[in-house]
Design an enzyme around this catalytic site. Sequence first.
Site, short mmCIF file in Angstrom:
data_model
loop_
_atom_site.label_atom_id
_atom_site.label_comp_id
_atom_site.label_asym_id
_atom_site.label_seq_id
_atom_site.Cartn_x
_atom_site.Cartn_y
_atom_site.Cartn_z
N GLY A 36 -40.48 -60.66 -19.34
CA GLY A 36 -41.28 -59.82 -18.50
C GLY A 36 -40.52 -59.26 -17.20
O GLY A 36 -39.13 -59.92 -17.15
N GLY A 41 -43.17 -63.97 -12.93
CA GLY A 41 -43.74 -65.43 -12.92
C GLY A 41 -42.99 -66.18 -14.01
O GLY A 41 -43.29 -67.72 -14.31
N LYS A 42 -42.00 -65.95 -14.80
CA LYS A 42 -41.57 -66.81 -15.85
C LYS A 42 -40.80 -67.79 -15.70
O LYS A 42 -41.13 -68.92 -15.76
CB LYS A 42 -40.56 -65.70 -16.44
CG LYS A 42 -40.91 -64.43 -16.95
CD LYS A 42 -39.84 -63.45 -17.70
CE LYS A 42 -38.47 -63.16 -16.63
NZ LYS A 42 -38.75 -62.36 -15.61
N SER A 43 -39.77 -67.88 -14.45
CA SER A 43 -39.18 -69.05 -14.02
C SER A 43 -39.88 -70.08 -13.29
O SER A 43 -39.85 -71.21 -13.45
CB SER A 43 -37.85 -68.92 -13.06
OG SER A 43 -37.01 -67.83 -13.67
N GLU A 166 -32.65 -68.40 -18.24
CA GLU A 166 -31.76 -67.31 -18.18
C GLU A 166 -30.38 -68.07 -18.75
O GLU A 166 -29.42 -67.77 -18.23
CB GLU A 166 -31.47 -66.85 -16.75
CG GLU A 166 -32.61 -66.58 -16.06
CD GLU A 166 -32.95 -65.00 -16.37
OE1 GLU A 166 -32.29 -64.44 -17.14
OE2 GLU A 166 -34.06 -64.42 -15.87
#
Length: 489
Positions: A36, A41-43, A166
């Site tokens: 995204g 809001g991924k992490s 990541e």
Amino acid sequence: MTTLEVAGLSKHFGGLQAVDHMAFSVDSGEILGLIGPNGSGKSTTLTLTMGITRADSGSVKLDGREIARLPTHEITKAGMTMVFQHSRPLRRQTVLENIQLALLPDTFFQWRISAKTNEQAREVAHRVGLDHVLHQRPASLPFADLRRLEVAKALASNPKVLLLDEPFAGLAPRETSEFSTLFLSMRDAGCAIVLVDHNVKAVAELVDRISVMHAGQKIFEGSPSDATQNARVKEVYFGKSLETAQPRQASATTDLARKPLLQAHITSMHYGKSEALRNIELDVHEGEFVSVIGLNGAGKTTLFNSILGFVNYTGDVRFHDQTLKARQPSAIASLGIALCPETRELFSYMSVRENLELGGHALDAAARVRQLGWVYGLFPILRERAGQSAHTLSGGEQQMLTIGRALMQKPHLLMLDEPTLGLAPKVIEDISSVLTRLQQESGLTVLLAEQNLTFSLKHSDRIYLLETGSLRWNGPAERFAAEVGQDLL
């Protein structure tokens, strides 16, 4: 068999809804990619899942057991662990000792490393490719080996589920391929993996399924090929269809045969041991509008920070044929370069007018009043809000104030870093109208870093495309869609 199941996961930070009823699942022997745009809001989803950040609501089940309220060390014991974006080894211990410590049981009563633990540590090191550096300390390791060490520490707990935040950031293409092979071997051994990364292409080639987030919500889930072709996914990354953005004709006053106003020749730029930029050649001529585009993590902000002297680099940057190398950022700004940073950096408890006047502090009183009136003409809402504190403004109004403050410097070159990030479509249209007016009325030279292609193409004379720190393409904006525009994800 579903190993990890997340449902209704939500988290507020003040007035910001960072994650909004997020749901996903991953099976044993499967890799789920979580992608995204920046700020989607991924992490945060990973830290909520791991119990590092406490969720406001939602369920996290591991092998059917609810673990959402367990402390992080209990979640690790239950079979889930996480590799963070930034390496955090114990600096005084060797590689082998770091892995050995990760293998020790969760108890106060074992102080010695047993022969079995030593053997297990060596096996883990071999699995991730660290045999050759077992007795070195982290400070002496290249960046890729530091990342391998983080993965090794996670593998030491023999996880059922591995969360990767990541993992490819800062890696060269060959190293990315090596890590992909490692993760595939873990998947084939039955581990369930959730992988967050900015490198969309690397993720798409590796994962079994993709979930796409935007503004804290899941907007798509399916196969990698479907994700990269999905119109909604492309829109949240790049803006609306490229066909809707008509590139403007190059300015008649721009003479590309003349010496550029800005020339950047950056051969390399590192953050620690991670190479963030390599072999960058960029120029901007007087009166041009040039865009540097690319996905999150491509190096756009790093390029701007290099030009402005915030970071060290190898190479040279010249403005009005004067080198900017080794100059302080304040001295570079005084030459006529103004930055609108992605993070805005407003003085929150000062008024709108005070923020603007600070931008024009180098002008004499009469010139400052004239420039302030001009900025108010561009952004009438700022005149209405002149007495308000900056922190009371909406996000769009704060972005207008950031641009207005930069314009108060009367710059020769305006640098805009992600000015559309997080803004509503109507606000983006308003800012676009102001840029159009600036181009038509003042001939201002602009260098834009942006992910929203629709916005960029509407204004740009020329485009530079960055991918993982390197230039992939550059040329006139009108050629972009035909040559590379449909093959970015």
